[in-house]
Design a protein around this motif. Sequence first.
Motif, PDB file in Angstrom:
ATOM      1  N   ASP A  80     -79.154  -3.350 -20.849  1.00  0.00           N
ATOM      2  CA  ASP A  80     -79.146  -4.921 -21.024  1.00  0.00           C
ATOM      3  C   ASP A  80     -79.132  -5.665 -19.592  1.00  0.00           C
ATOM      4  OD1 ASP A  80     -76.883  -3.094 -20.227  1.00  0.00           O
ATOM      5  OD2 ASP A  80     -75.479  -4.750 -20.377  1.00  0.00           O
ATOM      6  N   ARG A 254     -73.437   1.077 -26.690  1.00  0.00           N
ATOM      7  CA  ARG A 254     -72.915   1.112 -28.171  1.00  0.00           C
ATOM      8  C   ARG A 254     -73.162  -0.255 -28.735  1.00  0.00           C
ATOM      9  NH1 ARG A 254     -66.664   2.955 -27.021  1.00  0.00           N
ATOM     10  NH2 ARG A 254     -66.087   1.364 -25.528  1.00  0.00           N
ATOM     11  N   GLN A 255     -72.721  -1.352 -27.961  1.00  0.00           N
ATOM     12  CA  GLN A 255     -72.690  -2.707 -28.486  1.00  0.00           C
ATOM     13  C   GLN A 255     -74.163  -3.033 -28.643  1.00  0.00           C
ATOM     14  OE1 GLN A 255     -71.357  -5.791 -25.814  1.00  0.00           O
ATOM     15  NE2 GLN A 255     -71.698  -4.178 -24.093  1.00  0.00           N
TER      16      GLN A 255
END
Length: 295
Positions: A80, A254-255
């Motif tokens: 990210d 995880r998001q």
Amino acid sequence: MMAGIAEKAAVKPHKKQTEFARVMKQLRKNKVAMAGLIVMAAECLLALLSPWIIPYDYTAMDMANCLKGPTAAHLFGCDDMGRDIFSRVLYGGRFSISIGIIAVSISTVFGIMIGSVAGYFGGQVDNVIMRFLDIIQAIPGMLLMIVISAVLGPGFINTVIALSVGSIPGMARMLRAQMMKERDNEYIEAAQSINCGRVRIIVNHLIPNCISPLIVQATMGVAQTITMAAGLSFIGLGVQPPTPEWGAMLSGSRQFMRQAPHLVIFPGLAIAVTVLALNLLGDGLRDALDPKLKN
């Protein structure tokens, strides 16, 4: 007479096979265990050389490539923050594997010390030590590690300490059981009859003859410790970002599991392959160290 001397000279002396050579000979016959050994050796080598072979700095961010999938330039894609996942997985092996090896090494050393004292002396000494270990083992292993990590705080050293403490009772009990079987054998009585010191009997005679099950347990314990270290990092109590430990990478990704599944797939595969290789190696070592297989 000369013919007899020549005949004796022609006979090659028989070299006694060492225990290590025997175990390696048996291990080489097990192709699955050798595959696990090769995979682990390759992972350790790659982790050791990772600072010089990773294609990108594991902390370098490229916001233009945020959440980008695998490409030729980024084999495992980017996270990210645009960091190269391949570089982070490769470099993260230094932390994940070293946590497992160091923690198990510490627990094995303390387990040998405690278990050898309890197993050799027995009686009241054994009773006191075993009751203390009972108290520790009454607490679920993962819960104990979480409590220790929460008290000490997150970080590499504290994670190693938390994982080591939880594994000591099992190691100590295993060595104690083996030592209680061995301590009444004739070779121990012979050593005692010539006034051999207790420490020397334990170190030179008992531990070498009781260590085989502990080696197998330690090998498989590394796999279990790596998994637990990943679990601690996943809940925020292990190695902290931006350090690219595999469990920490899973926690931070995880998001984004639905929109960028490669963020969790590759660190998860690294853990799975390492644990599988260690379990295969442990099974092979258990067979190789089995006295029934000795020639």
